[in-house]
Each structure stands twice: as C-alpha cells, then as structure tokens.
Write an enzyme that holds these catalytic residues in place. Structure first.
Site, mmCIF file in Angstrom:
data_model
loop_
_atom_site.group_PDB
_atom_site.id
_atom_site.type_symbol
_atom_site.label_atom_id
_atom_site.label_comp_id
_atom_site.label_asym_id
_atom_site.label_seq_id
_atom_site.Cartn_x
_atom_site.Cartn_y
_atom_site.Cartn_z
ATOM 1 N N CYS A 2 -30.603 -14.028 -12.540
ATOM 2 C CA CYS A 2 -30.115 -15.242 -11.902
ATOM 3 C C CYS A 2 -31.260 -15.861 -11.105
ATOM 4 O O CYS A 2 -32.042 -15.155 -10.486
ATOM 5 C CB CYS A 2 -28.948 -15.023 -10.948
ATOM 6 S SG CYS A 2 -27.489 -14.373 -11.743
ATOM 7 N N ARG A 27 -35.044 -16.164 -15.719
ATOM 8 C CA ARG A 27 -34.309 -15.129 -14.975
ATOM 9 C C ARG A 27 -32.864 -15.006 -15.440
ATOM 10 O O ARG A 27 -32.171 -14.056 -15.085
ATOM 11 C CB ARG A 27 -34.323 -15.464 -13.480
ATOM 12 C CG ARG A 27 -35.680 -15.514 -12.870
ATOM 13 C CD ARG A 27 -35.593 -15.901 -11.424
ATOM 14 N NE ARG A 27 -34.916 -14.875 -10.658
ATOM 15 C CZ ARG A 27 -35.531 -13.859 -10.064
ATOM 16 N NH1 ARG A 27 -36.838 -13.757 -10.149
ATOM 17 N NH2 ARG A 27 -34.858 -12.960 -9.380
ATOM 18 N N TRP A 73 -27.316 -15.095 -15.053
ATOM 19 C CA TRP A 73 -27.305 -13.984 -16.004
ATOM 20 C C TRP A 73 -26.079 -13.171 -15.636
ATOM 21 O O TRP A 73 -26.028 -12.538 -14.577
ATOM 22 C CB TRP A 73 -28.581 -13.155 -15.873
ATOM 23 C CG TRP A 73 -28.711 -12.078 -16.902
ATOM 24 C CD1 TRP A 73 -29.283 -12.196 -18.132
ATOM 25 C CD2 TRP A 73 -28.279 -10.715 -16.791
ATOM 26 N NE1 TRP A 73 -29.224 -10.985 -18.794
ATOM 27 C CE2 TRP A 73 -28.617 -10.068 -17.993
ATOM 28 C CE3 TRP A 73 -27.645 -9.975 -15.805
ATOM 29 C CZ2 TRP A 73 -28.332 -8.717 -18.237
ATOM 30 C CZ3 TRP A 73 -27.357 -8.632 -16.040
ATOM 31 C CH2 TRP A 73 -27.708 -8.029 -17.239
ATOM 32 N N ASN A 99 -27.576 -14.494 -6.096
ATOM 33 C CA ASN A 99 -28.265 -13.638 -7.069
ATOM 34 C C ASN A 99 -28.098 -12.208 -6.577
ATOM 35 O O ASN A 99 -28.446 -11.908 -5.443
ATOM 36 C CB ASN A 99 -29.751 -14.022 -7.134
ATOM 37 C CG ASN A 99 -30.578 -13.009 -7.910
ATOM 38 O OD1 ASN A 99 -30.060 -12.328 -8.789
ATOM 39 N ND2 ASN A 99 -31.852 -12.924 -7.598
ATOM 40 N N GLY A 100 -27.549 -11.342 -7.426
ATOM 41 C CA GLY A 100 -27.362 -9.943 -7.029
ATOM 42 C C GLY A 100 -26.002 -9.445 -7.460
ATOM 43 O O GLY A 100 -25.349 -10.057 -8.315
ATOM 44 N N GLU A 484 -44.441 0.394 -27.226
ATOM 45 C CA GLU A 484 -44.488 -0.976 -26.725
ATOM 46 C C GLU A 484 -44.315 -1.978 -27.876
ATOM 47 O O GLU A 484 -43.596 -2.966 -27.744
ATOM 48 C CB GLU A 484 -45.811 -1.192 -25.966
ATOM 49 C CG GLU A 484 -46.079 -2.593 -25.448
ATOM 50 C CD GLU A 484 -45.020 -3.132 -24.497
ATOM 51 O OE1 GLU A 484 -44.112 -2.401 -24.082
ATOM 52 O OE2 GLU A 484 -45.095 -4.332 -24.192
ATOM 53 N N LYS A 488 -41.260 -4.700 -28.171
ATOM 54 C CA LYS A 488 -41.510 -6.141 -28.305
ATOM 55 C C LYS A 488 -40.706 -6.705 -29.476
ATOM 56 O O LYS A 488 -40.069 -7.743 -29.368
ATOM 57 C CB LYS A 488 -42.997 -6.449 -28.568
ATOM 58 C CG LYS A 488 -43.969 -6.291 -27.436
ATOM 59 C CD LYS A 488 -43.843 -7.308 -26.334
ATOM 60 C CE LYS A 488 -42.826 -6.879 -25.320
ATOM 61 N NZ LYS A 488 -43.284 -6.102 -24.203
ATOM 62 N N GLU A 491 -36.810 -6.739 -28.761
ATOM 63 C CA GLU A 491 -36.256 -7.643 -27.754
ATOM 64 C C GLU A 491 -36.340 -9.114 -28.140
ATOM 65 O O GLU A 491 -35.491 -9.886 -27.748
ATOM 66 C CB GLU A 491 -36.846 -7.392 -26.369
ATOM 67 C CG GLU A 491 -38.288 -7.750 -26.197
ATOM 68 C CD GLU A 491 -38.783 -7.487 -24.777
ATOM 69 O OE1 GLU A 491 -38.009 -7.612 -23.820
ATOM 70 O OE2 GLU A 491 -39.968 -7.165 -24.631
ATOM 71 N N HIS A 507 -40.317 15.322 -38.120
ATOM 72 C CA HIS A 507 -39.200 16.059 -37.527
ATOM 73 C C HIS A 507 -37.919 15.226 -37.529
ATOM 74 O O HIS A 507 -36.997 15.515 -36.766
ATOM 75 C CB HIS A 507 -39.564 16.491 -36.104
ATOM 76 C CG HIS A 507 -40.753 17.398 -36.061
ATOM 77 N ND1 HIS A 507 -40.709 18.711 -36.453
ATOM 78 C CD2 HIS A 507 -42.047 17.164 -35.737
ATOM 79 C CE1 HIS A 507 -41.907 19.255 -36.336
ATOM 80 N NE2 HIS A 507 -42.746 18.326 -35.909
ATOM 81 N N LYS A 606 -35.743 -11.872 -17.247
ATOM 82 C CA LYS A 606 -37.097 -11.432 -16.926
ATOM 83 C C LYS A 606 -37.104 -10.358 -15.835
ATOM 84 O O LYS A 606 -37.743 -9.328 -15.973
ATOM 85 C CB LYS A 606 -37.923 -12.645 -16.483
ATOM 86 C CG LYS A 606 -39.379 -12.333 -16.175
ATOM 87 C CD LYS A 606 -40.143 -12.014 -17.436
ATOM 88 C CE LYS A 606 -41.586 -11.698 -17.172
ATOM 89 N NZ LYS A 606 -42.176 -10.949 -18.297
HETATM 90 O O1 M6R Z 1 -40.798 -6.508 -13.764
HETATM 91 P P1 M6R Z 1 -40.872 -5.124 -14.322
HETATM 92 O O2 M6R Z 1 -42.199 -4.792 -14.882
HETATM 93 O O3 M6R Z 1 -40.409 -4.084 -13.345
HETATM 94 O O4 M6R Z 1 -39.849 -5.129 -15.524
HETATM 95 C C1 M6R Z 1 -39.554 -3.955 -16.231
HETATM 96 C C2 M6R Z 1 -38.827 -4.268 -17.498
HETATM 97 O O5 M6R Z 1 -37.615 -4.910 -17.241
HETATM 98 C C3 M6R Z 1 -39.657 -5.152 -18.445
HETATM 99 O O6 M6R Z 1 -40.892 -4.578 -18.717
HETATM 100 C C4 M6R Z 1 -38.902 -5.376 -19.769
HETATM 101 O O7 M6R Z 1 -38.785 -4.184 -20.464
HETATM 102 C C5 M6R Z 1 -39.611 -6.452 -20.583
HETATM 103 N N1 M6R Z 1 -38.653 -7.411 -21.052
HETATM 104 C C6 M6R Z 1 -40.326 -5.906 -21.762
HETATM 105 O O8 M6R Z 1 -40.960 -6.892 -22.492
#
Ligand code: M6R
Length: 611
Positions: A2, A27, A73, A99-100, A484, A488, A491, A507, A606
C-alpha cells in the site's frame, strides 16, 4: 505494501497526489482512492490502477489544496471499490488512509458495533477511523489527541493520515511499523510511504518514527510521541535525483534497472575500495569492524532476492573471512526460537529496509543480545534506523517489483564486508585482498559487457516463452544465482521455475526432464566446471533443452547446449555479479512476450510490509 500520499499547502492537491500515487503504485495496485476537501469531504475510489481512478475523477471539480490518497495491496477484504481507501468515519466528516495491518481490528470493530457504528467495508483500516471519531466525540478533544488515544488501543502495524472536513489546513499522521516520510516545503507539506512522490517538490524530509504522531496545521509541523511528549522533527536533506525515479526512455523500470547495474555497482564501490593498500573503507561500519571480525558466527536474515544475496554472502564470508555463517529466511527465524549467543552478529539484507519479517527478525535478534547490522538500499528506512550500524548499497531507487540492481549491489556490499573482515582476521593475505579488490573494481566493466547480450537473449526468450516449467541449475557461487533466476522468471512471467544445486538434480528433479523442459545451467569456469558439464550431459541424455551461461571463450559447452550465453570471466567469488545478468534479461523478455505486466506483477508488491 500500500502506498499513501497526502498534501496540504497552497497548490492544487489532486494532481500532486495522483502523480505521487503513480510513483508509489509499485507498492500495491489493486485499487486506488483520493479524498479532497471542496466544501464537502469528497472521497473518490476505484478498483484497479491509479489510471482507473483518474477516469473516475475525469470531469469532476477537484478544487482542493488539501488531500489524501492511497494505492492498495489487499490484506483484509478483496480488492473492490468499497474496500479501497480512503475510508470515511461514520459521520463522513473524517477520512483516513492506512498502510499496514491492524491485528486486533475484529475486537475493536465488535466494540464499535456495540456502540452503534456501522461499517461499509471488510477492511481492518475502516475500524481505525471509526475508533478515532468515537474517541473524539466522546472525549470532546482535538483530532490529534483522538488519533493518539486511538493508536494506543491498536495492535499491529500502521502508517495513517487523517483529514477533517472542518480543518482545511490540517493533516494528522501516525506511524508504527509502516514507513512514513514528511516532505517539508515552503508553506506546504507532503506525506508519503517513501520519498519518491515528494522529491520533485522538496528534498527536505522528516522520517516519522514508530509511535510518533505528526500534526500539520496552518503551515506548522508538530511531532509528538504517542505519550504526548513533544519531539523536535529532524529535517534531513535527501540526495535522490528526480530522474532516478523515472523510466528515462525505457519501456519498463525493470529493464532500466537491469541496464543500470554497471553504474550502480560502480556507485556502490566508490570511495570504499583501495586495492593498492589492500584497504576497504566502510564508513557505516567504521566503529564495528572488530565486533564483526570477532563474532563467533554471523547470521543473515532476509527474504526473497535479498535472501539469495545472503546465500552468496554465506559462501563469500566463509571462504574469505572464515567465519561460520547461517542464512535464514527472516519469516522462519522469527518464529522458531532461534539460539543467539553473546557475540553473535546478525545482518539483515533488504532493498526496501521495510520488509516486515526482516524487521521483526532483527528486533528479535536485538532483544536476544545480538549485534545487529543492515545492508539496505533505501536511506532512512526502518531497518537502517533500527540497526546498530550498516552499509547502504547506493543502487538508487528500485521501482520494478522484480529486484535486479538491488541484488548485485547487495552482493557487492557483502563482498566488501567480507574483505574488510578477512583483513581484520588475517584470513586472507594482503596480496589476495589486493587481487580480489582489483578484480572487484573491474566488475562494472564486465557487467557492461554482459549487458550487451540483451538482443541475443531476447531471441532465446522467443523460443521458450510458452514453456510451462523451467529448471535452473548452478553449483557453488552460481547456486544462489540459479535460485534468483528461477524467482525472477516465476514472479514476472508466471512460469513455474525451480532453482537447484546442479548436483541435486539427480536426487529428484531429473524425473521432470523431457524434451519440453528448458534447463538454464550457469556453467561458468570454476572448480566445479567439470561436474556441471556432466550435469549438462545428464539433461541432454533425457532430451532436455539447455540454455547455458558460460565464461567467454568456453569451447566445450557450446557443442552440447542448445543455446549459449557468454559472460566475461572473473574471480569465482564475483561471478554471481556477472552471471545473474543473462537470467534477469531472460525473465524480462519472456514476461514481455507473454504480455505480463513486468513492473507490477499480479499479487505482488515491492515492499512487503505485512507478515
Ligand atoms: O525489500 P527487501 O529486499 O527486503 O524485499 C525482499 C523481497 O520481498 C524481495 O526481494 C522480493 O522477493 C522481490 N520481488 C524479488 O524480485
């Protein structure tokens, strides 16, 4: 999660708030709303993007020099028009954005219902504004006091801004656990979840702390604790440039941020590395080097991509500094009664510095007596302020939800920390430190070369854009890179992908391999190269398709792989900084070709400021 924006001053509030909401849309983007004062307190809100809200506003008279806005969100209550913020109080004289998460909202709501309140939405947030109004009416007090008393009853996390129909130059804000920045202009104030909506108007900001309440009235800002103790607002000057939060000609923020990495790694190194003297200078840790070097062990807590950077750091710290390292998902760490001994050092890694689980894990570690440090990107963020000390990554604002330049900046900073500790512990010779430092200095240039592969990777992406699954394999330093790469792809393109240590394939995951399965293998030259070559052969024997990331000049793998992407050679410790680049491009182009919203993938936000 949010985004909140508010304005009070002598300008028109609506355009400032709408522009701010667009900047904060990363956000949360399932609904948006705005409240303005134009004789009446008018709330306009709409499910969907800020652009959908703009359509609702089209043709309306929005004449107001005060307003609050929100991009949501969803947590409590599905995304729809009613659950969107701002929320009215019962009388419709007050409006609030939040927000929260309010954890005790059900008991508060029950109590308010028993006192005659009725609610329109399913949200926890609406309860807050009813509570505030209830307190104000029953205590005949100011709105500021009512907010303060209300927040004392609330359990959970919040950043709120409240406006009042009868106070055309007053905004009241409060925070606990969710970020809130106040921009201080000339006779005007801006409030937002981060500085990006503010920076275009002023670079003077005040970060509100937990349990603080800000009352802005008639051009004055007053900050008090929730116990009514006056605080002197600390005004900081931000160095952020406006262009760093704009797309600068790129189609997406993610693409811009991928291309920024040569520059951002350079920024991260600047003034911190002196190869000639085998010296690493990290101002933030100046007084803490010995504490870290003398630690019995280091625990790293993080989530998502930052956790992957932590995993790279585990390998680096153990190899270079010879300190045992444990890398923990922050969300697991905080709920499993971890053992923390005196002398333990806990590092939190976080781009936003606001991730709720990481913040809570750090708080727990602090309570148990650990020394706590941060590696954050966002200056002044909650984690940066909670920790004993830390190092900023200086990657610049990362807007795309998929983290790219933050990852490489985190790995860069963590390498610097490892070198600094290695020197203090004498676990590396000065010669070795000099050699690695020189190599580290050449990484921005090598990343620039890796970035030149974009067009070639776009072509490979076209071949695999309709795949249902992907496997990513790597060993050693390239194992976290495989994780990683898979994250990517998942997501932003919604293709199922898994990352594995290449040797683990046999395995279990090997059962998945057939001619439909693209397997991305990060097979750069290092001590496990021959083993990875064998893993490639195992995949080929089962007709899997190999996309190999190899060191430039590799003569063997091109004869086995279906596609080869070359990256410049570097020290194996530094290879993740280079080998991750092709994987970022692959996920980006596949997502674009599948018509996905790259910068705002479904269901994600984010900053994950709720647990
Ligand atoms: O702001 P942060 O680095 O603490 O965020 C952690 C994760 O939420 C963030 O890395 C998330 O996995 C990303 N969307 C990955 O691309």
């Amino acid at each position: 999660m949010c985004g909140i924006v508010a304005y009070v001053g002598d300008k028109q509030a609506a355009p400032i708030i709408i522009k701010g909401l667009k900047r904060l849309e990363y956000r949360g983007y399932d609904s948006a709303g705005i409240a303005l004062l134009n004789g009446k307190l008018n709330v306009y809100k709409k499910q969907g993007k800020v652009a959908d809200l703009e359509q609702v506003l089209d043709g309306k008279t929005l004449n107001s020099t005060i307003g609050i806005g929100h991009t949501r969100w969803a947590t409590h209550g599905e995304p729809n028009d009613v659950n969107a913020h701002p929320h009215y109080s019962g009388s419709k004289n007050l409006a609030l954005i939040h927000n929260g998460i309010i954890e005790n909202y059900e008991s508060l709501k029950k109590e308010l219902i028993s006192r005659g309140h009725t609610f329109d939405s399913d949200t926890d947030s609406e309860v807050l504004i009813h509570l505030i109004e209830d307190i104000r009416d029953n205590n005949d007090c100011t709105l500021g006091r009512a907010v303060r008393l209300a927040m004392q009853q609330v359990i959970g996390a919040y950043a709120i801004v409240v406006m009042d129909k009868d106070a055309p130059s007053q905004l009241i804000a409060a925070r606990k656990g969710s970020p809130l920045v106040i921009g201080v202009g000339k006779g005007e104030f801006f409030l937002a979840s981060d500085a990006t909506p503010i920076i275009e108007y002023t670079n003077e900001v005040v970060y509100l702390d937990d349990y603080e309440i800000a009352v802005i009235n008639e051009g004055e800002l007053e900050v008090k604790s929730h116990k009514d103790v006056p605080k002197t607002p600390y005004i900081q000057t931000l160095e952020m440039e406006l262009e760093s939060i704009e797309k600068g000609g790129y189609e997406h923020f993610m693409l811009k941020e991928i291309f920024e990495q040569s520059r951002s790694i350079g920024d991260c190194l600047r003034g911190r590395i002196y190869p000639k003297d085998a010296l690493i200078k990290l101002g933030g840790l100046r007084k803490h080097g010995n504490t870290i070097a003398n630690a019995n062990r280091i625990i790293i807590v993080a989530c998502g991509t930052s956790w992957h950077a932590g995993l790279v750091a585990e390998y680096i710290f153990e190899e270079l500094a010879r300190i045992p390292v444990e890398v923990e998902y922050a969300s697991e760490f905080r709920y499993r009664n971890p053992i923390i001994n005196e002398g333990d050092v806990v590092f939190a890694i976080s781009q936003s510095g606001e991730t709720a689980d990481t913040l809570a894990a750090l708080e727990l570690a602090k309570k148990k007596g650990a020394h706590i440090y941060g590696v954050c990107n966002v200056v002044g963020s909650s984690i940066a302020r909670l920790t004993d000390a830390g190092v900023y990554t200086h990657a610049g604002p990362e807007i795309g939800v998929a983290s790219t330049k933050a990852f490489t900046a985190q790995v860069t900073v963590l390498t610097l920390i490892a070198l600094m500790i290695a020197k203090k512990r004498n676990s590396l010779s000065d010669e070795a430190i000099k050699e690695l430092s020189r190599e580290l200095e050449s990484v921005p240039e090598k990343v620039a070369i890796a970035l030149e592969n974009a067009a070639e990777i776009e072509k490979i992406s076209a071949v695999y854009k309709d795949a249902k699954n992907f496997l990513y394999l790597g060993r050693g330093y390239n194992f976290p890179v495989a994780l990683e790469g898979a994250l990517k792809l998942k997501e932003i393109s919604y293709i199922h992908a898994e990352g594995y240590p290449a040797a683990e394939m046999k395995h279990g995951p090997i059962a998945l391999i057939d001619e439909e399965m693209p397997v991305v293998v990060i097979a750069t030259r290092d001590s496990s190269y021959d083993k990875v070559v064998s893993n490639i052969q195992e995949v080929k024997a089962r007709k899997g398709k190999i996309i190999a990331v190899v060191t430039k000049g590799d003569a063997l793998i091109p004869s086995m792989a279906d596609h080869v992407i070359e990256v410049p050679d570097t020290h194996p410790v530094l290879m993740p900084l280079v080998s991750v680049i092709p994987l970022q491009f692959l996920s980006y182009y596949i997502a674009v070709m599948r018509g996905c919203n790259v910068d705002q993938p479904r269901n994600l936000a984010k900053s994950v400021t709720v647990e």
